[in-house]
Scaffold this motif. Sequence first.
Motif, PDB file in Angstrom:
ATOM      1  N   TRP A 193       0.822  -1.201   0.000  1.00  0.00           N
ATOM      2  CA  TRP A 193       0.000   0.000   0.000  1.00  0.00           C
ATOM      3  C   TRP A 193       0.856   1.251   0.000  1.00  0.00           C
ATOM      4  CZ3 TRP A 193      -3.106  -3.276  -1.294  1.00  0.00           C
ATOM      5  CH2 TRP A 193      -3.546  -4.344  -0.519  1.00  0.00           C
ATOM      6  N   THR A 194       0.304   2.305  -0.553  1.00  0.00           N
ATOM      7  CA  THR A 194       0.995   3.583  -0.581  1.00  0.00           C
ATOM      8  C   THR A 194       0.885   4.275   0.775  1.00  0.00           C
ATOM      9  OG1 THR A 194       1.314   5.572  -1.929  1.00  0.00           O
ATOM     10  CG2 THR A 194      -0.953   5.008  -1.334  1.00  0.00           C
ATOM     11  N   ASP A 195       1.436   5.463   0.878  1.00  0.00           N
ATOM     12  CA  ASP A 195       1.485   6.173   2.150  1.00  0.00           C
ATOM     13  C   ASP A 195       0.131   6.789   2.502  1.00  0.00           C
ATOM     14  OD1 ASP A 195       4.211   5.592   2.362  1.00  0.00           O
ATOM     15  OD2 ASP A 195       4.790   7.430   1.309  1.00  0.00           O
ATOM     16  N   LEU A 196       0.012   7.192   3.768  1.00  0.00           N
ATOM     17  CA  LEU A 196      -1.154   7.944   4.227  1.00  0.00           C
ATOM     18  C   LEU A 196      -1.166   9.319   3.571  1.00  0.00           C
ATOM     19  CD1 LEU A 196      -0.978   7.244   8.080  1.00  0.00           C
ATOM     20  CD2 LEU A 196      -2.658   6.321   6.476  1.00  0.00           C
ATOM     21  N   PRO A 197      -2.371   9.869   3.375  1.00  0.00           N
ATOM     22  CA  PRO A 197      -3.704   9.329   3.671  1.00  0.00           C
ATOM     23  C   PRO A 197      -4.306   8.532   2.516  1.00  0.00           C
ATOM     24  CG  PRO A 197      -3.926  11.592   2.992  1.00  0.00           C
ATOM     25  CD  PRO A 197      -2.458  11.286   2.949  1.00  0.00           C
ATOM     26  N   VAL A 198      -3.587   8.527   1.377  1.00  0.00           N
ATOM     27  CA  VAL A 198      -4.140   7.906   0.163  1.00  0.00           C
ATOM     28  C   VAL A 198      -4.323   6.408   0.354  1.00  0.00           C
ATOM     29  CG1 VAL A 198      -3.818   7.613  -2.336  1.00  0.00           C
ATOM     30  CG2 VAL A 198      -3.097   9.730  -1.222  1.00  0.00           C
ATOM     31  N   LYS A 199      -3.614   5.836   1.300  1.00  0.00           N
ATOM     32  CA  LYS A 199      -3.772   4.421   1.639  1.00  0.00           C
ATOM     33  C   LYS A 199      -5.232   4.054   1.877  1.00  0.00           C
ATOM     34  CE  LYS A 199      -2.715   1.580   5.742  1.00  0.00           C
ATOM     35  NZ  LYS A 199      -1.938   1.564   7.006  1.00  0.00           N
ATOM     36  N   PHE A 200      -6.030   5.012   2.369  1.00  0.00           N
ATOM     37  CA  PHE A 200      -7.443   4.755   2.672  1.00  0.00           C
ATOM     38  C   PHE A 200      -8.395   5.377   1.652  1.00  0.00           C
ATOM     39  CE2 PHE A 200      -5.402   4.219   6.835  1.00  0.00           C
ATOM     40  CZ  PHE A 200      -5.944   2.996   7.220  1.00  0.00           C
ATOM     41  N   GLU A 201      -7.880   5.819   0.508  1.00  0.00           N
ATOM     42  CA  GLU A 201      -8.711   6.468  -0.507  1.00  0.00           C
ATOM     43  C   GLU A 201      -8.660   5.686  -1.815  1.00  0.00           C
ATOM     44  OE1 GLU A 201      -8.114  10.993   1.300  1.00  0.00           O
ATOM     45  OE2 GLU A 201      -7.527  10.572  -0.769  1.00  0.00           O
ATOM     46  N   ALA A 202      -9.302   4.522  -1.816  1.00  0.00           N
ATOM     47  CA  ALA A 202      -9.285   3.647  -2.987  1.00  0.00           C
ATOM     48  C   ALA A 202     -10.074   4.265  -4.141  1.00  0.00           C
ATOM     49  CB  ALA A 202      -9.868   2.287  -2.629  1.00  0.00           C
ATOM     50  N   GLY A 203      -9.617   3.993  -5.363  1.00  0.00           N
ATOM     51  CA  GLY A 203     -10.343   4.442  -6.547  1.00  0.00           C
ATOM     52  C   GLY A 203     -10.209   5.935  -6.782  1.00  0.00           C
ATOM     53  N   THR A 204     -10.911   6.399  -7.790  1.00  0.00           N
ATOM     54  CA  THR A 204     -10.929   7.837  -8.053  1.00  0.00           C
ATOM     55  C   THR A 204     -11.661   8.547  -6.922  1.00  0.00           C
ATOM     56  OG1 THR A 204     -10.853   7.569 -10.447  1.00  0.00           O
ATOM     57  CG2 THR A 204     -11.730   9.646  -9.608  1.00  0.00           C
ATOM     58  N   PRO A 205     -11.018   9.498  -6.271  1.00  0.00           N
ATOM     59  CA  PRO A 205     -11.657  10.152  -5.134  1.00  0.00           C
ATOM     60  C   PRO A 205     -12.728  11.144  -5.561  1.00  0.00           C
ATOM     61  CG  PRO A 205      -9.517  11.130  -5.552  1.00  0.00           C
ATOM     62  CD  PRO A 205      -9.651   9.983  -6.509  1.00  0.00           C
ATOM     63  N   MET A 206     -13.377  11.748  -4.581  1.00  0.00           N
ATOM     64  CA  MET A 206     -14.413  12.752  -4.815  1.00  0.00           C
ATOM     65  C   MET A 206     -13.722  14.093  -5.044  1.00  0.00           C
ATOM     66  SD  MET A 206     -15.172  10.172  -2.720  1.00  0.00           S
ATOM     67  CE  MET A 206     -14.610  10.774  -1.151  1.00  0.00           C
ATOM     68  N   ILE A 207     -13.210  14.280  -6.237  1.00  0.00           N
ATOM     69  CA  ILE A 207     -12.326  15.415  -6.514  1.00  0.00           C
ATOM     70  C   ILE A 207     -13.077  16.743  -6.453  1.00  0.00           C
ATOM     71  CG2 ILE A 207     -10.700  16.406  -8.164  1.00  0.00           C
ATOM     72  CD1 ILE A 207     -10.485  13.524  -9.375  1.00  0.00           C
ATOM     73  N   ALA A 208     -14.125  16.871  -7.265  1.00  0.00           N
ATOM     74  CA  ALA A 208     -14.893  18.114  -7.293  1.00  0.00           C
ATOM     75  C   ALA A 208     -15.487  18.409  -5.922  1.00  0.00           C
ATOM     76  CB  ALA A 208     -16.003  18.019  -8.339  1.00  0.00           C
ATOM     77  N   GLU A 209     -15.940  17.362  -5.244  1.00  0.00           N
ATOM     78  CA  GLU A 209     -16.566  17.545  -3.936  1.00  0.00           C
ATOM     79  C   GLU A 209     -15.546  18.015  -2.899  1.00  0.00           C
ATOM     80  OE1 GLU A 209     -19.049  14.851  -6.365  1.00  0.00           O
ATOM     81  OE2 GLU A 209     -16.915  14.961  -5.920  1.00  0.00           O
ATOM     82  N   ALA A 210     -14.337  17.465  -2.932  1.00  0.00           N
ATOM     83  CA  ALA A 210     -13.300  17.894  -1.992  1.00  0.00           C
ATOM     84  C   ALA A 210     -12.945  19.362  -2.211  1.00  0.00           C
ATOM     85  CB  ALA A 210     -12.062  17.028  -2.148  1.00  0.00           C
ATOM     86  N   ILE A 211     -12.818  19.757  -3.469  1.00  0.00           N
ATOM     87  CA  ILE A 211     -12.500  21.151  -3.793  1.00  0.00           C
ATOM     88  C   ILE A 211     -13.612  22.076  -3.314  1.00  0.00           C
ATOM     89  CG2 ILE A 211     -12.148  22.750  -5.719  1.00  0.00           C
ATOM     90  CD1 ILE A 211     -10.790  20.341  -7.185  1.00  0.00           C
ATOM     91  N   ALA A 212     -14.860  21.646  -3.492  1.00  0.00           N
ATOM     92  CA  ALA A 212     -15.997  22.447  -3.022  1.00  0.00           C
ATOM     93  C   ALA A 212     -16.031  22.500  -1.493  1.00  0.00           C
ATOM     94  CB  ALA A 212     -17.300  21.879  -3.571  1.00  0.00           C
ATOM     95  N   LEU A 213     -15.662  21.415  -0.826  1.00  0.00           N
ATOM     96  CA  LEU A 213     -15.578  21.419   0.632  1.00  0.00           C
ATOM     97  C   LEU A 213     -14.564  22.463   1.084  1.00  0.00           C
ATOM     98  CD1 LEU A 213     -15.944  20.438   3.528  1.00  0.00           C
ATOM     99  CD2 LEU A 213     -14.432  18.502   3.000  1.00  0.00           C
ATOM    100  N   GLY A 214     -13.455  22.548   0.381  1.00  0.00           N
ATOM    101  CA  GLY A 214     -12.466  23.577   0.703  1.00  0.00           C
ATOM    102  C   GLY A 214     -13.060  24.968   0.620  1.00  0.00           C
ATOM    103  N   ALA A 215     -13.891  25.199  -0.399  1.00  0.00           N
ATOM    104  CA  ALA A 215     -14.553  26.502  -0.539  1.00  0.00           C
ATOM    105  C   ALA A 215     -15.532  26.754   0.599  1.00  0.00           C
ATOM    106  CB  ALA A 215     -15.276  26.577  -1.888  1.00  0.00           C
ATOM    107  N   ALA A 216     -16.227  25.699   1.046  1.00  0.00           N
ATOM    108  CA  ALA A 216     -17.152  25.834   2.179  1.00  0.00           C
ATOM    109  C   ALA A 216     -16.391  26.218   3.445  1.00  0.00           C
ATOM    110  CB  ALA A 216     -17.923  24.533   2.381  1.00  0.00           C
TER     111      ALA A 216
END
Length: 408
Positions: free
Chosen positions: A264-287
């Motif tokens: 497995w790769t390093d943290l935190p990506v170790k727990f983020e299988a597959g394509t992540p919620m990219i647009a949603e994460a960016i929008a969370l940052g804006a929130a």
Amino acid sequence: MDIQKIRSDFDILNEKVNGKDLNYLDTSATSLTPNVVVNKQVEYYKKYNANVHRGVHTLGSLATDHYEQARMKVRKFIGAKRFEEIVFTRGTTASLNMIARALGDLVINEGDEIVVTEMEHHANIVPWQEVAKRKNAKLVFVPIEEDGTIAEESVQSVMSEKTKILAITHVSNVLGTINDIKTFAKIAHDHGAYIVVDGAQAVPHMKVDVVDLDVDFYAFSAHKMLGPTGIGVLYGKVELLEQMEPTEYGGDMIDYVYKETSTWTDLPVKFEAGTPMIAEAIALGAAIDYLEEIGMDNIHDYEEELVKYAYNRMSEVEGIQIYGPSSDKRAGLITFNMDGVHPHDLATALDSEGIAVRAGHHCAQPLMKWLGTNSTARASFYIYNTKEDIDSLIKGLERTKEFFSYEF
């Protein structure tokens, strides 16, 4: 806080419901989303729509930069020390399920005990039930005080040398009770146990510092804090996340695949299988940017004022039963029932007036049993609500009583 300016940031508040102005009192289920957050999510699709981490082309690099910037915003927002401690998930439920599986596999053995409370959302009970079944362990419940709070002595009374995990909500989604997480974390650690906190109803409404609280794991969702649906956060102490095995496999979380095994790769990506919620994460940052511009202390103070006003006004309505502690011990929500009117009928009647409240068991059936009812209505408040909204709710309750031919 300029409430009218804030309200102007939410186009949905211009919508009509049954011909009436929208009065949205259901933030505890999901918050409204300001234009700046919507626009940020659209920006991703319009300007740098690409996958993250692996691509070397310009769009991929831009997407990765924005995605990881969002992670750093979350880290700062909750006071975590390291970005490796911030894992993006599908929401609070996904985070709690991940912890129940990974931490359960790591520390729970036959005969061990997992402590939870009766005020938990199902998402912080059912996963632990499954761990207990799988490991032949025992689930132990902390009793609730008569006023809907959790006493330090009650937590102490159920902890033992067999306790390995204390799973508890920071703020009850039904009672509004604000639990003393810092004290409960110390109790857990004094017994050699880990504490897992459901922070879905806390992070949007008050300043949370996971280091000061000394929690081992903390979960929350974007859609309750002005962000998009479909993404949440799991905070975990890095030394614990490093010991835990991932619960999903594939994509960036893999370092190398051999024919018979993988690494497995390093943290935190170790727990983020597959394509992540990219647009949603960016929008969370804006929130988070939006909330921080207002100030979490300002938000908390304003909600305290709103809930006190609502509590006092609703207490004056004959036939209304309010559940949970007094207004000075609760977050910005009030759960209630009206004598002789089913909560669903009550919510339907209020909806005819453009007033949105929640009705049902609120994914907290053990708590409903403790309250002695099957369901309740719930009004919940946020920065876009006003005292006028509460006044409209009171008028709606009075009209509902009249409609159902109330007699006293």
